[in-house]
Design an enzyme around this catalytic site. Sequence first.
Site, PDB file in Angstrom:
ATOM      1  N   CYS A 164       0.810  -1.221   0.000  1.00 27.22           N
ATOM      2  CA  CYS A 164       0.000   0.000   0.000  1.00 27.22           C
ATOM      3  C   CYS A 164       0.843   1.271   0.000  1.00 27.22           C
ATOM      4  O   CYS A 164       0.311   2.362  -0.218  1.00 27.22           O
ATOM      5  CB  CYS A 164      -0.929   0.004   1.202  1.00 27.22           C
ATOM      6  N   HIS A 197      -9.495   2.135  -1.873  1.00 23.93           N
ATOM      7  CA  HIS A 197      -8.058   1.915  -1.677  1.00 23.93           C
ATOM      8  C   HIS A 197      -7.488   0.973  -2.734  1.00 23.93           C
ATOM      9  O   HIS A 197      -7.309  -0.213  -2.498  1.00 23.93           O
ATOM     10  CB  HIS A 197      -7.839   1.352  -0.269  1.00 23.93           C
ATOM     11  N   CYS A 230       0.124   2.606   6.382  1.00 25.92           N
ATOM     12  CA  CYS A 230       0.424   1.232   6.768  1.00 25.92           C
ATOM     13  C   CYS A 230       0.392   0.370   5.518  1.00 25.92           C
ATOM     14  O   CYS A 230      -0.295   0.683   4.553  1.00 25.92           O
ATOM     15  CB  CYS A 230      -0.581   0.719   7.795  1.00 25.92           C
TER      16      CYS A 230
END
Length: 427
Positions: A92, A383, A413
């Site tokens: 990510c 996301h 994160c």
Amino acid sequence: MSTSTRRVAIIGGSRIPFCRSNTLYQDQSNLDMLTAAINGLSDRFGLAGVEIGEVGAGAVISHSKDWNLAREAVLSSRLSPLTTAYTVQMACGTSLQAAAQLGAKIACGEIDSAIAAGADTTSDAPIVFGQRFAHRLIKVANAKTLGQRLAAFKGFRLGELKPQSPGAGEPRTRMSMGQHCEMMAKEWHISREDQDRLAFESHHKAAAALKNGFFDDLIVPFAGVSGDNHLRPDTTLEKLATLKPAFDRQSGQGTLTAGNSTPLTDGASSVLLASEQWAEARGLPIQAYLGPVRTASVDFVAGEGLLMAPTVAVARLLQATGLSLQDFDFYEIHEAFAAQVLCTLRAWESDKYCRERLGLAGALGSIDPARVNVNGSSLAFGHPFAATGGRILANLAKLLNQRGSGRGLISICTAGGMGIAAIVEKP
């Protein structure tokens, strides 16, 4: 090559709308989306035919044919084909890590311009066969006679045709990110009500920013889509409270739901970085500057929270710069899950955690909630793994530019128990 360190200018960003997986982009690939995001930059800043110093981009879930996705996107875009590009992957944090790497090259004078980008789709996820059947196909491809081809299928069983789809679970624990975050929520005593409230606020802040035109120059239409399709401006706390736990359905103690967790999402983002001299020569205004970046990892296999690494990365960043946690005008904390954000905030407020885990003299303290994700974040927008860092970096640079001056902190994160943090400034 310059021997002095140069400031890394953020010129601006561009992204396509983010859409729930298996909806509006189900026929689009990572290459299609990444190319569109880069072309958005090209159109916005007049980069057609321009040789950019380097492009760094990547995807978390990709096909084997996309072994250098970044370069193929450049060749498919309106940039000069002389532009060098490489593929990076840090789950990510991919596009923010790309920005950090490229920014370092700009700072030391290796290049004058760069594009950091990322794309991800689970609608076009690679579906592969098991190893046994894959070996048979290789033998068939290498066979020179019909007999050799037939021999490759000796002992074949129908079960070998069962496909293996990619998963977002942790290979070492065989648990999903949501299951790990559920454990974190229990450890830090994060309530369902607080998670739902954060999700509610994210959607409403994002809707307000969309209404006032904040995203007008950041989002470019793609494949007939003009806006994010996960945003729920009409959501209420009452609606969120009706959703069932998504990752702990058995114990009756689960607090993470589809409403306070990010959905699987397709999308792409990109950010243009440059030296001040390059920007000035092209007449491009500078929105903000990319400052120090730090990464960190946690030993989640040994029991640490999978998504707690940003607490460490931010602490390292503060120690390196001499800043306090309160010295920021904006905080962009990636909302993988509402619980993750709340665990991070609670950890920074914990004297014990900051002393024992972060090695500090005491708690980093609280931050003003009104400064956190002021235009919403991942819970509202979705996301697409590798695209999130680019979205956040572009948003923060624009926020600081609109304010006229200030400082912002990014915290992201990632899978694998990693985290990345960065400072963005507008003098």
